[in-house]
Structures are given as C-alpha cells and as structure tokens.
Design a protein around this motif. Structure first.
Motif, PDB file in Angstrom:
ATOM      1  N   SER A 252       0.823  -1.212   0.000  1.00  0.00           N
ATOM      2  CA  SER A 252       0.000   0.000   0.000  1.00  0.00           C
ATOM      3  C   SER A 252       0.856   1.260   0.000  1.00  0.00           C
ATOM      4  CB  SER A 252      -0.913   0.016   1.227  1.00  0.00           C
ATOM      5  OG  SER A 252      -1.642   1.229   1.287  1.00  0.00           O
ATOM      6  N   ALA A 253       0.418   2.245  -0.783  1.00  0.00           N
ATOM      7  CA  ALA A 253       1.058   3.566  -0.789  1.00  0.00           C
ATOM      8  C   ALA A 253       0.185   4.574  -0.055  1.00  0.00           C
ATOM      9  CB  ALA A 253       1.305   4.026  -2.225  1.00  0.00           C
ATOM     10  N   GLY A 254      -0.694   4.077   0.792  1.00  0.00           N
ATOM     11  CA  GLY A 254      -1.639   4.954   1.475  1.00  0.00           C
ATOM     12  C   GLY A 254      -1.013   5.770   2.580  1.00  0.00           C
ATOM     13  N   MET A 255      -1.806   6.699   3.093  1.00  0.00           N
ATOM     14  CA  MET A 255      -1.391   7.486   4.246  1.00  0.00           C
ATOM     15  C   MET A 255      -1.170   6.539   5.423  1.00  0.00           C
ATOM     16  SD  MET A 255      -4.120  10.639   3.995  1.00  0.00           S
ATOM     17  CE  MET A 255      -5.535   9.537   3.866  1.00  0.00           C
ATOM     18  N   PRO A 256      -0.178   6.769   6.250  1.00  0.00           N
ATOM     19  CA  PRO A 256       0.069   5.865   7.381  1.00  0.00           C
ATOM     20  C   PRO A 256      -1.161   5.629   8.252  1.00  0.00           C
ATOM     21  CG  PRO A 256       1.949   7.287   7.082  1.00  0.00           C
ATOM     22  CD  PRO A 256       0.899   7.776   6.120  1.00  0.00           C
ATOM     23  N   VAL A 257      -1.971   6.662   8.497  1.00  0.00           N
ATOM     24  CA  VAL A 257      -3.154   6.466   9.335  1.00  0.00           C
ATOM     25  C   VAL A 257      -4.117   5.490   8.681  1.00  0.00           C
ATOM     26  CG1 VAL A 257      -4.408   8.489   8.421  1.00  0.00           C
ATOM     27  CG2 VAL A 257      -4.928   7.613  10.713  1.00  0.00           C
ATOM     28  N   ASN A 258      -4.201   5.511   7.354  1.00  0.00           N
ATOM     29  CA  ASN A 258      -5.044   4.541   6.652  1.00  0.00           C
ATOM     30  C   ASN A 258      -4.449   3.146   6.696  1.00  0.00           C
ATOM     31  OD1 ASN A 258      -6.417   6.797   4.233  1.00  0.00           O
ATOM     32  ND2 ASN A 258      -7.577   5.493   5.613  1.00  0.00           N
ATOM     33  N   VAL A 259      -3.150   3.044   6.473  1.00  0.00           N
ATOM     34  CA  VAL A 259      -2.523   1.718   6.458  1.00  0.00           C
ATOM     35  C   VAL A 259      -2.647   1.055   7.826  1.00  0.00           C
ATOM     36  CG1 VAL A 259      -0.381   0.443   6.080  1.00  0.00           C
ATOM     37  CG2 VAL A 259      -0.941   2.387   4.609  1.00  0.00           C
ATOM     38  N   VAL A 260      -2.372   1.810   8.885  1.00  0.00           N
ATOM     39  CA  VAL A 260      -2.475   1.248  10.231  1.00  0.00           C
ATOM     40  C   VAL A 260      -3.911   0.855  10.553  1.00  0.00           C
ATOM     41  CG1 VAL A 260      -2.254   1.768  12.699  1.00  0.00           C
ATOM     42  CG2 VAL A 260      -0.413   2.371  11.130  1.00  0.00           C
ATOM     43  N   SER A 261      -4.859   1.751  10.282  1.00  0.00           N
ATOM     44  CA  SER A 261      -6.252   1.469  10.641  1.00  0.00           C
ATOM     45  C   SER A 261      -6.858   0.394   9.749  1.00  0.00           C
ATOM     46  CB  SER A 261      -7.097   2.747  10.594  1.00  0.00           C
ATOM     47  OG  SER A 261      -7.109   3.325   9.310  1.00  0.00           O
ATOM     48  N   ASP A 262      -6.540   0.403   8.460  1.00  0.00           N
ATOM     49  CA  ASP A 262      -7.119  -0.600   7.558  1.00  0.00           C
ATOM     50  C   ASP A 262      -6.596  -1.994   7.862  1.00  0.00           C
ATOM     51  OD1 ASP A 262      -8.535   1.382   6.305  1.00  0.00           O
ATOM     52  OD2 ASP A 262      -7.284   1.455   4.500  1.00  0.00           O
ATOM     53  N   THR A 263      -5.289  -2.122   8.115  1.00  0.00           N
ATOM     54  CA  THR A 263      -4.749  -3.445   8.423  1.00  0.00           C
ATOM     55  C   THR A 263      -5.285  -3.944   9.755  1.00  0.00           C
ATOM     56  OG1 THR A 263      -2.748  -2.430   9.351  1.00  0.00           O
ATOM     57  CG2 THR A 263      -2.651  -3.129   7.065  1.00  0.00           C
ATOM     58  N   ALA A 264      -5.270  -3.077  10.770  1.00  0.00           N
ATOM     59  CA  ALA A 264      -5.744  -3.500  12.095  1.00  0.00           C
ATOM     60  C   ALA A 264      -7.201  -3.916  12.056  1.00  0.00           C
ATOM     61  CB  ALA A 264      -5.544  -2.374  13.110  1.00  0.00           C
ATOM     62  N   SER A 265      -8.038  -3.093  11.428  1.00  0.00           N
ATOM     63  CA  SER A 265      -9.472  -3.375  11.459  1.00  0.00           C
ATOM     64  C   SER A 265      -9.846  -4.558  10.581  1.00  0.00           C
ATOM     65  CB  SER A 265     -10.276  -2.137  11.053  1.00  0.00           C
ATOM     66  OG  SER A 265      -9.968  -1.750   9.732  1.00  0.00           O
ATOM     67  N   PHE A 266      -9.159  -4.721   9.434  1.00  0.00           N
ATOM     68  CA  PHE A 266      -9.459  -5.886   8.600  1.00  0.00           C
ATOM     69  C   PHE A 266      -9.077  -7.177   9.312  1.00  0.00           C
ATOM     70  CE2 PHE A 266      -8.070  -9.232   5.738  1.00  0.00           C
ATOM     71  CZ  PHE A 266      -9.253  -9.453   5.034  1.00  0.00           C
ATOM     72  N   LEU A 267      -7.860  -7.236   9.828  1.00  0.00           N
ATOM     73  CA  LEU A 267      -7.414  -8.468  10.486  1.00  0.00           C
ATOM     74  C   LEU A 267      -8.242  -8.756  11.726  1.00  0.00           C
ATOM     75  CD1 LEU A 267      -3.532  -8.081  10.109  1.00  0.00           C
ATOM     76  CD2 LEU A 267      -5.081  -9.494   8.721  1.00  0.00           C
ATOM     77  N   TRP A 268      -8.622  -7.697  12.457  1.00  0.00           N
ATOM     78  CA  TRP A 268      -9.476  -7.908  13.632  1.00  0.00           C
ATOM     79  C   TRP A 268     -10.811  -8.512  13.209  1.00  0.00           C
ATOM     80  CZ3 TRP A 268     -14.297  -6.800  15.317  1.00  0.00           C
ATOM     81  CH2 TRP A 268     -14.579  -7.070  16.657  1.00  0.00           C
ATOM     82  N   ARG A 269     -11.425  -7.953  12.176  1.00  0.00           N
ATOM     83  CA  ARG A 269     -12.706  -8.472  11.704  1.00  0.00           C
ATOM     84  C   ARG A 269     -12.570  -9.921  11.235  1.00  0.00           C
ATOM     85  NH1 ARG A 269     -13.371  -2.818  10.239  1.00  0.00           N
ATOM     86  NH2 ARG A 269     -15.557  -2.127  10.446  1.00  0.00           N
ATOM     87  N   LEU A 270     -11.514 -10.193  10.485  1.00  0.00           N
ATOM     88  CA  LEU A 270     -11.316 -11.541   9.966  1.00  0.00           C
ATOM     89  C   LEU A 270     -11.324 -12.567  11.099  1.00  0.00           C
ATOM     90  CD1 LEU A 270     -10.613 -13.114   7.298  1.00  0.00           C
ATOM     91  CD2 LEU A 270      -8.212 -12.891   7.983  1.00  0.00           C
ATOM     92  N   LYS A 271     -10.571 -12.297  12.135  1.00  0.00           N
ATOM     93  CA  LYS A 271     -10.503 -13.225  13.265  1.00  0.00           C
ATOM     94  C   LYS A 271     -11.801 -13.231  14.062  1.00  0.00           C
ATOM     95  CE  LYS A 271      -7.571 -14.623  17.146  1.00  0.00           C
ATOM     96  NZ  LYS A 271      -8.652 -14.854  18.098  1.00  0.00           N
ATOM     97  N   ALA A 272     -12.346 -12.034  14.329  1.00  0.00           N
ATOM     98  CA  ALA A 272     -13.557 -11.943  15.148  1.00  0.00           C
ATOM     99  C   ALA A 272     -14.743 -12.629  14.481  1.00  0.00           C
ATOM    100  CB  ALA A 272     -13.894 -10.485  15.436  1.00  0.00           C
ATOM    101  N   TYR A 273     -14.767 -12.638  13.153  1.00  0.00           N
ATOM    102  CA  TYR A 273     -15.872 -13.260  12.438  1.00  0.00           C
ATOM    103  C   TYR A 273     -15.685 -14.774  12.307  1.00  0.00           C
ATOM    104  CZ  TYR A 273     -17.007  -8.449  10.934  1.00  0.00           C
ATOM    105  OH  TYR A 273     -17.311  -7.107  10.896  1.00  0.00           O
ATOM    106  N   GLY A 274     -14.628 -15.302  12.909  1.00  0.00           N
ATOM    107  CA  GLY A 274     -14.456 -16.752  12.954  1.00  0.00           C
ATOM    108  C   GLY A 274     -13.535 -17.337  11.912  1.00  0.00           C
ATOM    109  N   HIS A 275     -12.738 -16.498  11.242  1.00  0.00           N
ATOM    110  CA  HIS A 275     -11.830 -16.988  10.210  1.00  0.00           C
ATOM    111  C   HIS A 275     -10.390 -16.968  10.719  1.00  0.00           C
ATOM    112  CE1 HIS A 275     -15.381 -16.549   7.773  1.00  0.00           C
ATOM    113  NE2 HIS A 275     -15.378 -15.234   7.904  1.00  0.00           N
ATOM    114  N   THR A 276      -9.525 -17.668  10.021  1.00  0.00           N
ATOM    115  CA  THR A 276      -8.119 -17.757  10.411  1.00  0.00           C
ATOM    116  C   THR A 276      -7.314 -16.628   9.788  1.00  0.00           C
ATOM    117  OG1 THR A 276      -8.264 -20.165  10.586  1.00  0.00           O
ATOM    118  CG2 THR A 276      -6.055 -19.212  10.352  1.00  0.00           C
ATOM    119  N   VAL A 277      -6.534 -15.959  10.619  1.00  0.00           N
ATOM    120  CA  VAL A 277      -5.600 -14.949  10.121  1.00  0.00           C
ATOM    121  C   VAL A 277      -4.295 -15.664   9.774  1.00  0.00           C
ATOM    122  CG1 VAL A 277      -4.290 -12.870  10.662  1.00  0.00           C
ATOM    123  CG2 VAL A 277      -6.627 -13.128  11.517  1.00  0.00           C
TER     124      VAL A 277
END
Length: 439
Positions: A267-292
């Motif tokens: 990603s070439a995104g703004m750091p605030v986007n990269v940090v928030s997008d990675t954290a929230s996606f991976l959190w959702r993936l695990k919380a919804y019952g999938h393997t990270v």
C-alpha cells in the motif's frame, strides 16, 4: 493580468504557467489523484515566490505524514506571503500552518472564520470535512452533524456542478444518516469527475450505509483498475471491497484483496489509513471466525511501530492498541492506556475517556475476556463517535461489543443491538448473526 484559482479567487502570481499548474495541482490534491505533487512543483518552479503553491505542497506533504517536509514548505509560504500576499492568502497560509504544526483546534476555529469570508477557498474549506478532517478529529460527539451544517451553510456559494463540493456534501449527508440524499449528491460529483478517488470513496460509503453492498463492490471493481496504485486512497478503497467480501462470508476473496492491495508491503496509502485498515481488517477476519494467516499481524505491527508511538491521536491510538493486543503485547496496550489517562487528567485529549476504554476493551476481547469487554464498552458505546473516522470504520467497535455480548451469554442485549443495526442498515452478516441468536 490577475490570475484566478479554479473557484475564481485571485492569486498573487504574475506567471500564467504557475497559475495554471496551481489550479491543476489543487484539483488533483482535492481528488486524491496521482500527479498532484509533480504539478504543484511545476507551479513553484514557474514562480518560486508563489506562496499558495508552497502552501498546497505543504498540505500534500502533511497528508502523506512527511511532517518535516511539510513544516519546511509551509515556513517558506509564510515568509513569502508576509511580503507578497493578499489578506485571504495570509489567512490561508496561517491556517495550513496551524494544522501542519499540530494546532488543530485553532486551525479549525480559524478555518471556519475564513470560510465565512471566502467560502470558495476550497483547500481551506476541505480541512474540517471528511473522515479525517478537523471536525472528525476534534473529539466532538456531533461532528457528523457539524459537517452537514458547514456544507449547507455555504452551499449557495457553489455551482450546481462543482464536483468537489458535491462529493463532500454528499459524504457528509450519508455519514449523518441522510443516506439517499447523500448518495445522490455523491453520485453527481462522481459523474462529473470520475478521476476522483474522494468521489469513489464517498459513493461507496453511501452505498454501504444504505445496505447496497453488492453495488458498492461493483463500483469499486469497475473503478479501482483505473486508479494508479500510487494513489493515497487506493488501498483504503480496496479495504471497502475486502469488507464486502467478509459481509457475504467469503474470507478467501477478502484475504486475496488484502494481500494484493491493503497490507503494508503493497500500500502507498497514508500511514493512518494503512495502520487502521490493516488492524481493522485483520481484527474483523478473526472476530468473524476466520483464520488470520501467519505473519500478517506481525507485519502490521512492524509497520505501525514507525508511526503513532506517542499517545494522543485518538483514532490511531485505538488501532495501535488493537494491533498490540492481537500480537500479545499487553504491556504496550497498558502503556498507551496510562499515557492516554495522563492526557485526560491534563485536559489535553479532546476525545476523552472513551479512547483508553476502547483500548482496554480491545485487550479484554483479544484475551477472550468477553464479559470484561462488555463491562468496559457498554458505558461508553454512545461516545465512540468521538474518535473520528467514518461510520464504517467505527463499526468495528460496535462489532466488538456485539460479539462480546453474544459470547458472554448476553443474548437479549445482543439481539437488541442487532435489531437496531438491521433497521438502520441491512447487512448479510447481521442477518446471519441474528439467525444464530434465534436458534
């Protein structure tokens, strides 16, 4: 000859070339489109004493978290405008300087006052707007309404086909609950200037808020290939598509999108986007019952260590805490909570106690202490809006509470929350969860 910007305001430059490149560069900046930096550099090369070109370049550096460059460039603009500039230009540069140098509350106050006199000075009017604008990060509980009020206050000053104003006015209304009106405005802005990442983003948000998940995914699938990967919103708009895949229960597709477009290494995104997008996606993936997959959390943590180590930026704080909690770094979460508590005691954390509460709840959730998570989150649920960002981004915190309620046996409360969400916005995932609770 008096040169004008793209909205008819005078510019203190005698160079036709500088004025032309400035107009083009600002429009590229406002549409988050590649080429803004190079175009503004051309304006500066054509007239090295063009203060507003230096100021716009400083703003672009700040967006990319290149703070040393931003401060040096805005200092150049300040020196020039003191000798050669109109009252509007001096105010324009001063406001950008305040924002770049961390005086966001004063920058917001002066931006609103500036807009009363020069409402069509769009680079300044843009500062309070958007998911990461001065309103969103002010700690206000009613920043969604404040954006709508600001847009409506100045709507009469803009042409009906001003693509920039339509985009931000539409986004403001959709985020504030007037989804159909917001979507129509954003669609018009998008149609007028399709090469506008902010319009594609605003329209996808409006579709999401209206429960039109398939339409949002189709929009992104059709539009994203035409947006260069160097664009600052490329990864974030792909993040919306990955969330859509999770909504319909397709983690394989979601992970493929994450791998191709979102993870820090691509990603070439703004750091605030990269940090928030990675954290929230991976959190959702695990919380919804999938393997990270192995290594993804560690990669996100490695990237995040380069940014936001000091507490006080509420939106970043909660995502940093989520990454630390997910990687088992309890000490990092506790240190951030302690620092945030100190800021609150000193009266210097605008968003207030909700920020350390979310950090503590994230740690409890990661440690599967779901009853503890609900005890922390329930009392502050109405205050989550204070962290800023968009409704789609903040939904992760609501999901955290909902799943903690479900997993701690609080079925009645969980159903009530799901009923409210389904009434507000239809969601395949919420429908599945509701059926699970009813079984």
């Amino acid at each position: 000859m008096t040169h004008l910007d793209s909205r008819g305001l005078s510019l203190s430059t005698m160079s036709d070339r500088a004025a032309k490149y400035y107009r083009e560069g600002v429009d590229l900046l406002l549409s988050a489109w590649p080429g803004a930096a190079e175009t503004l550099d051309e304006a500066i090369a054509a007239d090295p004493d063009f203060a507003l070109a230096h100021a716009a370049r400083a703003r672009l550096h700040a967006i990319r978290s290149e703070l040393a460059k931003a401060r040096a460039r805005i200092a150049s603009a300040e020196a020039i405008v003191a000798q050669r500039g109109t009252e509007r230009e001096r105010s324009h540069v001063e406001i950008l300087s305040l924002a770049i140098n961390g005086q966001s509350a004063k920058a917001l106050e002066q931006a609103l006052a500036h807009a009363e006199i020069w409402p069509r000075d769009v680079l300044i009017l843009s500062l309070p707007l958007g998911a990461f604008g001065l309103f969103a990060f002010s700690g206000m509980a009613d920043h969604d309404q404040a954006r709508v009020d600001l847009c409506e206050r100045h709507a009469g000053h803009f042409d009906a086909d001003d693509w920039w104003f339509l985009t931000y006015r539409g986004w403001a209304h959709a985020e504030n609950g007037n989804v159909a009106h917001g979507r129509a405005l954003a669609q018009r802005g998008y149609d007028l200037r399709t090469n506008n990442a902010n319009a594609a983003h605003a329209l996808s948000h409006a579709m999401y808020e209206g429960g039109a998940h398939d339409e949002a995914e189709q929009l992104i699938a059709n539009w994203l290939p035409g947006y260069d990967r160097t664009g600052t919103l490329h990864g974030h708009i792909a993040w919306h598509s990955a969330l859509g895949a999770l909504e319909r229960g397709d983690p394989e597709r979601a992970l493929a999108i994450y791998a191709d477009y979102i993870q820090p290494s691509v990603s070439a995104g703004m750091p605030v986007n990269v940090v928030s997008d990675t954290a929230s996606f991976l959190w959702r993936l695990k919380a919804y019952g999938h393997t990270v997959p192995a290594g993804l959390w560690e990669a996100a943590a490695g990237y995040s260590r380069r940014y936001f180590q000091n507490a006080g930026f509420a939106f970043a704080d909660i995502h940093m805490a989520i990454i630390a909690a997910a990687t088992g770094d309890r000490a990092a979460v506790e240190q951030r909570v302690a620092a945030l508590t100190g800021l609150i005691e000193a009266g210097s954390l605008a968003a207030g106690p909700v920020v350390p509460a979310i950090c503590r709840a994230a740690l409890a959730f990661a440690e599967e202490n779901y009853a503890g998570c609900t005890r922390i989150l329930e009392p502050v649920a109405a205050e989550v809006v204070r962290i800023g960002g968009s409704g789609a981004q903040r939904e992760m915190i609501e999901d955290m509470l909902l799943l903690a309620l479900m997993r701690s046996g609080e079925a009645v409360k969980a159903r009530a929350l799901l009923d409210h969400r389904l009434h507000r916005r239809p969601s395949p995932r919420d429908t599945r969860w509701h059926a699970l609770l009813a079984a």
